[in-house]
Structures are given as structure tokens and as C-alpha cells.
Design an enzyme around this catalytic site. Structure first.
Site, PDB file in Angstrom:
ATOM      1  N   TRP A   1       0.822  -1.217   0.000  1.00 29.32           N
ATOM      2  CA  TRP A   1       0.000   0.000   0.000  1.00 29.32           C
ATOM      3  C   TRP A   1       0.860   1.274   0.000  1.00 29.32           C
ATOM      4  CZ3 TRP A   1      -1.541  -3.928   3.507  1.00 29.32           C
ATOM      5  CH2 TRP A   1      -2.743  -4.573   3.173  1.00 29.32           C
TER       6      TRP A   1
ATOM      7  N   CYS B   1      -3.354   3.861   3.599  1.00 30.07           N
ATOM      8  CA  CYS B   1      -3.739   2.504   3.241  1.00 30.07           C
ATOM      9  C   CYS B   1      -4.560   2.522   1.966  1.00 30.07           C
ATOM     10  CB  CYS B   1      -4.510   1.832   4.379  1.00 30.07           C
ATOM     11  SG  CYS B   1      -5.021   0.136   4.040  1.00 30.07           S
ATOM     12  N   CYS B   2      -5.835   2.216   2.088  1.00 29.65           N
ATOM     13  CA  CYS B   2      -6.680   1.996   0.917  1.00 29.65           C
ATOM     14  C   CYS B   2      -7.462   3.232   0.525  1.00 29.65           C
ATOM     15  CB  CYS B   2      -7.649   0.860   1.206  1.00 29.65           C
ATOM     16  SG  CYS B   2      -6.840  -0.681   1.592  1.00 29.65           S
TER      17      CYS B   2
ATOM     18  N   GLY C   1      -9.921  -1.504  -2.217  1.00 32.58           N
ATOM     19  CA  GLY C   1      -9.098  -0.403  -1.731  1.00 32.58           C
ATOM     20  C   GLY C   1      -7.651  -0.492  -2.160  1.00 32.58           C
TER      21      GLY C   1
END
Length: 744
Positions: free
Chosen positions: A321, A406-407, A718
Site C-alpha cells: 500500500w 492505506c486503501c 481499496g
């Protein structure tokens, strides 16, 4: 010595304020992609070495090399190169390409297990240290856990908790190293430390220690850069230095931490300022400008962490990520699309499709058409990028200088951090409401005081909902308690000093709770309300299936009868979480997000009233359940858009797959229709969209002939993954998702 560049002056010169620098110096670009260049010969040489190493990694069960003797740290390894003669941007996590390193401060037993799974044994000296002398984050968490939390965790009501791996989701403002240099940042941190005086409360003592660690690590970063022959004590003077300095700052973070998400932030518009300056002065040409970004991205693609198999069950595909946000607008009305925004997208052609970096386009209705069309083209050609609603986030969160943690999660760069919280299983919680608070699989009493249902043939909607609210309140309480323990211990034993050194000394914090199984809950409650649902119970009185008579509306078809159930459940759970006290007074947020954990969640959850069988995977994120969104792509998107971002400010993930011909008969039509579709979707207040333009047949062929698809990339929930790096079980789940054959 090169003279410092003469940028437009502003507050950024008196204090650490990168946003002010960008605001005053950025050059928005209104044009199209016609200026872009293919990879240079140097880039081709470097990438060829990487491709060979990646092939070796795949052939060796996904792990090319592990250092089993060295605890990873900023200066634990000597300088590492891929192809030194051709590298424009240098630096590796270890001394060898794709070599993974041990980071045991998050959990020594986790590292030991990861080594054993790959056929290695822990170095006896390191084992001695962490067995007898050094406690880890994981040890602290399990010392403090209550029996109740352990039960919720082990039975799958709380899932993917960051208690046995690093939490991630802290984005350093890595731009600061390029703009100010180490010495200026140390000076600012020392001034902050000087002002952190009494009364010496626990919070003040802890903060003084943390700032001292940040000052110490800045010195270590200077030494690391020096090992590569660079002096980062001063600001970057050239475009090449700016890219290199930003990478050194990020490299320090991934040498020390192996968080669940090590996002990059929002660097493209910043770097464009340096690149544009050098281009205008004739110091570089467009080929070299693209080479800088290509080689920077190569380094980001080569980031690796040592993980155990159970981690991959939660986060499949070996993701890191490295999320970079591009595009978006400033509060003064200008957009932040630059030529370097295009250059980042161009890497997906120059180097081929890839999950990393996790490129996230901050979509606004007013972005230049040339940029929107190029984004759509890249999505159709590579399925490698995602989109988030900049107009929505900027207005709701009151900042135009943010990245995606992150997503899908908003994070103001350098001013805010996030505590990652994984997810609560809302579908399994619904079964507690129907089973008098008992786990449907084991019979364990999870929530005392939930009354047995009086109406079973059929179930009564109001009675089930009343029980469900009682259950959710207790789930929220236990979830909150586990998060407070996890983040207290992470700060104590695995503090992210290399990231926090590039963040304001006392940033605001939000805690990212998550929810899984929303579409199952919505459809289950819809079935109870609009059809006749009768539970099938075993000898212990636990549900093992449901008989449903009659039709009911399913989430994903633009039907308010069920879509409002999904919206209301999200609101109810979010409100309950917001009522609870949080460590460090963090602000609670909620995501509707599963990552690839939807497969694991399904395994732990019994049959549900919507007709889903025991063990069947959940839909990803906020998606409708597979195959139930029968009214076309627009209806499916509209249902998800009805979820209120204010109830889920950590993000509402929607992974969308469409057969390319459904977008149009040729590329021009497909690009135009995809742009129009996203404009329409985001104008309804929707938050996020993954776009996959794929045929199911291609994925089936990749399953059988993975050697032909080494870089086939798909969006999941994501983030993106190389399809061939998923387990077969995860691949089958992806293939079972809805591939829309029509727009309406």
C-alpha cells in the site's frame, strides 16, 4: 556548489509548512498526455534487473531472499543497489534487491513463524534477546487483553486486528526532507522539545520522549543518505535531489516499520515544482523528468516486508500500500493536476501494470478533461488505479493537502495521523441477535442479556432489529477496548519515529474502525422485513440455515427499501463508536472496507438470512453481494453512493468490475463513458471507486497459465494486486464477483 532554487516566498520559509510552498509554487497543467515519454535506456536496464528478480521471487514461492541475522534498521545494512551504473534514484531496504528483513519489535513470534514457514530458523542471539530481554508490541497487547476481547477475536467477531503486526497508516510528510533538509527539521524539533515543559503529566512525558526519538532518527537518516554519497543535511537544490530526498525519507520509514499500510502521501505536485523549474532553466529535458519518476516508482515497487501466512489470509497478494494521491483541487479553486501527475500514471505504461504504488486519483468535477480522459484510459488499459471524491473529502475534512492512508482513508499530510483498527464482523453480529447472543458456530455466549426471539416463523423485523442494536452496542464497546490496548502498546514498543519525525510534534489523531459484511446485513434484514424468513436450528438451538418464502429487494439495485437499511446500519454502528473514550483522545471514524479479508470473514460466519451459505465469502467493502446487483452498473453504483460519508469518514470502498465492451465499442467511446460514469457517481456524494475493466475469461486463463500474466493487475477492495499472487481461493472469489455486462 549548486545555488538553492529561488521559489516564490511565503510562510514556508519561516516555519515548516509544505502546503504553503505548494500553494505558492505549483504549476497546474491544463493539457493532455501528448508530452509524455517512453522509458529511457537507463530505466530499461534497471527494470530488466528487477523483472528477473521478480521472476525469481515468484519461482521461490513469493520470497526471493531473507536476512536471518540482522534486525532491520535505518543503518542496519550497507548501501544497496539494483544496477548502480544506471540508477538515477538509489536506495534499497536492505543490501540486496527483494531481500526481506526481520522487524521483530512488532511481534517476535510473528517473525519467527514467518521464517519457519520459509524454511529458516531465527538466529539464536536474536531469539535470546527477544525471549529474555526485549518485550514487543504483540507481547504487551496480549498481556493486557481481557478474556472477552480474546473471545471476540478468536471467533471472528473482531477480525484482522493490528495486534500481531505493525499498525501502519501513519503517513510521514516525506516532502519535508527535500524542502528543508535534516538540519532545519532537527532545529524545529528541538524548539518543540524546549517548549514541552510542565506539568509533567503522563501525556507530556511520553511526548517529550517521542520527540527526542524523532530528533535521534533524523540524524540516522542523514547517515543513511551519506552512505549513498548524498548530503541531506541541506534542502534539495535540483529535481533529481528532490525526488531522491523524498525517497530517502520514505526509505527510512520502510526500513524500520512493516505496517499494514506504508503510504507515500501526496508528493507528485510537490515534485513537479522542482521538475518544472529545472525544465524551464534547461537543466533537464522531458526524458529525464520521466526517468526520475520511473526510477522512483521502481524503488517503490521493490518494497518488501517479511510476513507470515496468516497475514496473507487477511491481506492477500503481498501488498505494501505505497499509496500516492494525485490530482485534486486547492481551496482557492485551482486544481493540483501537474505534468508529474501524468508522469506517475505513465509509469504504468513504461514499466507495465502494477499494484504499487497504489495510485489514487483525487477526482473532482472540475479537473481538466485531458487528465480525466488519461485516467480513464489508464484504468481501461491496466485496471491499476482507484478514484476518490476530492470534492467530498475536501469539503468534509477541511483540507486540500491530504493523502490516502492505506486503501481509502483521508489523512491530512504532516498534521494528522491515523490509528488502524481493522474490522468488526457485522454479519456475524446479526446472527448473535438471532441466537440470543451466542456464536452460531460454537454456541459460546458472546453477548449476555440478548433475549430469545419470540417470533420465529417468520422472524419479526422489529424484534430482530432491537436485538441487533443491543449486540452492536456491545461489539462497539469491546472493539473500542481492544483498540485502546493495541495502540497504547504500539506506541510503547514499536513507535514510528522515522515517520513521526516528518509530522508535526502533536498531530491530531483519528482511529480507523472498520465494518465488514454490510451488504449481507442489508439483504438479510430486507429478507426478514419484506419476505418470510424462518430459521433452521440444530439440537443446540443455533441457526444453521434459513428458509425464505417470497421476494425481497437486494442491495445494489437502486432500491431505497434496502439501500436505506445499509445506510441506517452504518449510521447506528458509527454513532455507537463515537460515544466511547479513545486512547490519546483520537477522533473515531469508520470504514466500510474488507480488503481481501472478505474471504476469511466468510469462513468464520455461518449461514445468514439473505440465503448466503455457511463459509461463503462476503462481498468486498461496500459492494453488493456477488450477482445480486441485477439492474446494471449505474444502479449498483447508485446504491453504494447512498451511504453517508459522514458516517464512514474512514472510507466507503466500492470495487467495480465491468466488461470493456460494456463501456463502448472502441477506446474513444470507453474513455468518454467511463469519465461520464465517474462524474455522475461522484456527483451523488459517493466516496470511492476501484475500476476493473476486465473479462472474466482473461482471469480464468491467468489462473491456468500464470506464467503468461506476471503483471496482470486487478483492483480488489481499496488496493490492487498481481492476480497471479493471490491464492486460488482468493482468485475464485474475485472471479465470482459481478462483471457488469451493461451500464443500465
Amino acid at each position: 556548489m549548486i545555488e538553492p532554487q529561488k521559489f516564490k516566498s511565503g510562510r514556508w520559509q519561516q516555519e515548516v509548512d509544505v502546503r504553503d510552498f505548494v500553494l505558492r509554487n505549483v504549476t497546474p497543467y491544463e493539457g493532455d498526455a501528448s508530452f509524455l515519454c517512453p522509458p529511457t535506456e537507463r530505466t530499461k536496464q534497471v527494470w530488466a534487473v528487477c523483472l528477473k528478480a521478480l521472476e525469481e521471487e515468484r519461482a521461490n514461492n513469493g520470497v526471493r531472499s531473507i536476512d536471518i541475522h540482522t534486525i532491520s534498521g535505518i543503518n542496519a545494512f550497507t548501501a544497496g543497489y539494483i544496477d548502480k551504473a544506471n540508477e538515477t534514484i538509489v536506495g534499497l531496504q536492505t543490501d540486496e534487491l527483494l531481500r526481506r528483513a526481520m522487524k521483530p519489535f512488532g511481534g517476535y513470534q510473528v517473525v519467527k513463524k514467518a521464517l519457519e514457514e520459509n524454511g529458516f530458523e531465527m538466529d539464536p542471539e536474536i531469539e535470546k534477546i527477544f525471549s529474555h530481554y526485549r518485550k514487543t508490541h504483540n507481547d504487551g497487547v496480549f498481556d493486557a487483553y481481557t478474556e472477552e476481547i480474546r473471545t471476540y477475536r478468536s471467533l471472528g467477531f473482531l477480525t484482522g486486528l493490528p495486534d500481531n503486526y505493525a499498525r501502519g497508516r501513519v503517513i510521514g510528510d516525506y516532502r519535508r526532507l527535500a524542502l528543508y533538509g535534516i538540519d532545519r527539521l532537527v532545529e524545529a524539533k528541538k524548539a518543540d522539545l524546549h517548549d514541552l515543559t510542565g506539568p509533567m503529566t503522563e501525556a507530556r512525558i511520553r511526548l517529550r520522549e517521542e520527540v527526542s526519538e524523532q530528533i535521534r532518527v533524523l540524524g540516522e537518516i542523514k547517515a543513511m543518505a551519506a552512505s549513498y554519497g548524498y548530503d541531506v543535511s541541506r534542502p534539495a537544490y535540483t529535481a533529481q535531489e528532490a525526488v531522491q530526498w523524498v525517497y530517502f525519507a520514505y526509505l527510512a520509514a520502510v526500513k524500520e516499520q512493516d505496517g499494514a499500510a506504508m503510504s507515500l502521501g501526496n508528493v507528485s505536485s510537490f515534485l513537479d515544482i522542482y521538475i518544472t523549474y529545472d525544465l524551464n532553466k534547461g537543466l533537464i529535458d522531458e526524458n529525464f523528468a520521466q526517468e526520475l519518476i520511473d526510477q522512483f516508482v521502481i524503488k517503490l515497487r521493490m518494497v518488501r516486508h517479511l510476513r507470515m501466512g496468516s497475514y496473507n489470509d487477511i491481506f492477500a497478494g503481498d501488498p505494501t500500500w505505497v499509496t500516492e494521491a494525485i490530482g485534486g483541487r486547492l481551496t482557492d479553486g485551482r486544481h493540483k493536476v501537474t505534468k508529474t501527475s501524468f508522469r506517475f500514471l505513465q509509469t504504468l505504461y513504461n514499466l507495465g501494470a502494477s499494484p504499487e504504488p497504489n495510485i489514487t486519483v483525487l477526482w473532482s468535477q472540475d479537473l481538466p478533461l485531458g487528465f480525466k480522459e488519461f485516467c480513464a484510459q489508464v484504468s481501461i488499459d491496466t485496471s491499476s488505479i482507484q478514484y476518490e471524491n476530492d470534492d467530498l473529502m475536501r469539503a468534509t475534512r477541511h483540507s486540500d493537502d491530504y493523502g490516502i492512508a492505506c486503501c481509502v482513508s483521508f489523512q491530512e499530510i504532516g498534521k494528522q495521523i491515523q490509528f488502524f483498527g481493522a474490522r468488526a464482523n457485522l454479519a456475524k453480529a446479526l446472527l448473535l441477535a438471532i441466537n440470543a447472543g451466542r456464536c452460531e458456530n460454537t454456541g459460546t455466549l458472546i453477548v449476555p442479556g440478548i433475549p430469545a426471539l419470540k417470533h420465529e416463523s417468520p422472524l419479526d423485523y422489529e424484534e430482530v432489529m432491537a436485538n441487533y442494536k443491543l449486540v452492536l452496542k456491545q461489539v462497539a464497546r469491546v472493539y473500542n477496548e481492544s483498540m485502546n490496548i493495541i495502540h497504547y502498546m504500539h506506541d510503547k514498543y514499536y513507535y514510528e519515529r522515522a515517520q513521526m519525525a516528518f509530522i508535526d510534534t502533536n498531530p491530531s489523531i483519528n482511529l480507523a474502525y472498520g465494518a465488514a459484511g454490510l451488504s449481507i446485513v442489508a439483504d438479510s434484514l430486507s429478507a426478514i422485513r419484506y419476505a418470510k424468513v424462518t430459521p433452521q436450528r440444530n439440537a443446540e438451538g443455533l441457526t444453521e440455515g434459513f428458509d425464505t418464502v417470497g421476494e425481497y429487494p437486494c442491495y445494489g439495485n437502486d432500491d431505497d427499501r434496502v439501500d436505506m437499511i445499509a445506510k441506517d446500519v452504518t449510521h447506528i454502528f458509527s454513532t455507537m463508536l463515537k460515544e466511547l473514550p479513545i486512547y490519546k483522545n483520537a477522533q473515531p471514524t469508520l470504514s466500510v472496507l474488507t480488503i481481501t479479508s472478505n474471504v476469511m470473514y466468510g469462513k468464520k460466519t455461518g449461514a445468514t438470512p439473505d440465503g448466503r451459505a455457511k463459509g461463503v465469502a462476503f462481498a468486498p467493502g461496500a459492494n453488493p453481494m456477488h450477482g445480486r446487483d441485477e439492474n446494471g452498473a449505474i444502479a449498483s453504483l447508485t446504491s453504494v453512493a447512498k451511504l453517508d460519508y459522514r458516517d464512514a469518514e474512514d472510507g466507503i470502498s466500492n470495487t467495480f468490475s465491468i466488461v470493456p465492451h460494456s463501456l463502448g465499442s472502441n477506446q474513444e467511446e470507453r474513455v468518454e463513458n467511463l469519465v461520464g460514469m465517474m462524474d455522475g457517481y461522484f456527483s451523488k456524494g459517493a466516496h470511492h471507486l476501484n475500476v476493473n475493466a476486465l473479462n472474466r475469461e482473461q482471469l480464468l486463463d491467468a489462473m491456468e497459465h500464470p506464467e503468461n500474466y506476471p503483471q496482470l493487475t486487478i483492483r480488489v477492495s481499496g488496493y490492487a494486486v498481481n492476480f497471479v499472487r493471490l491464492s486460488r481461493e482468493h482468485q475464485l472469489e474475485v472471479i465470482s464477483r459481478s462483471f457488469h455486462q451493461k451500464m443500465r
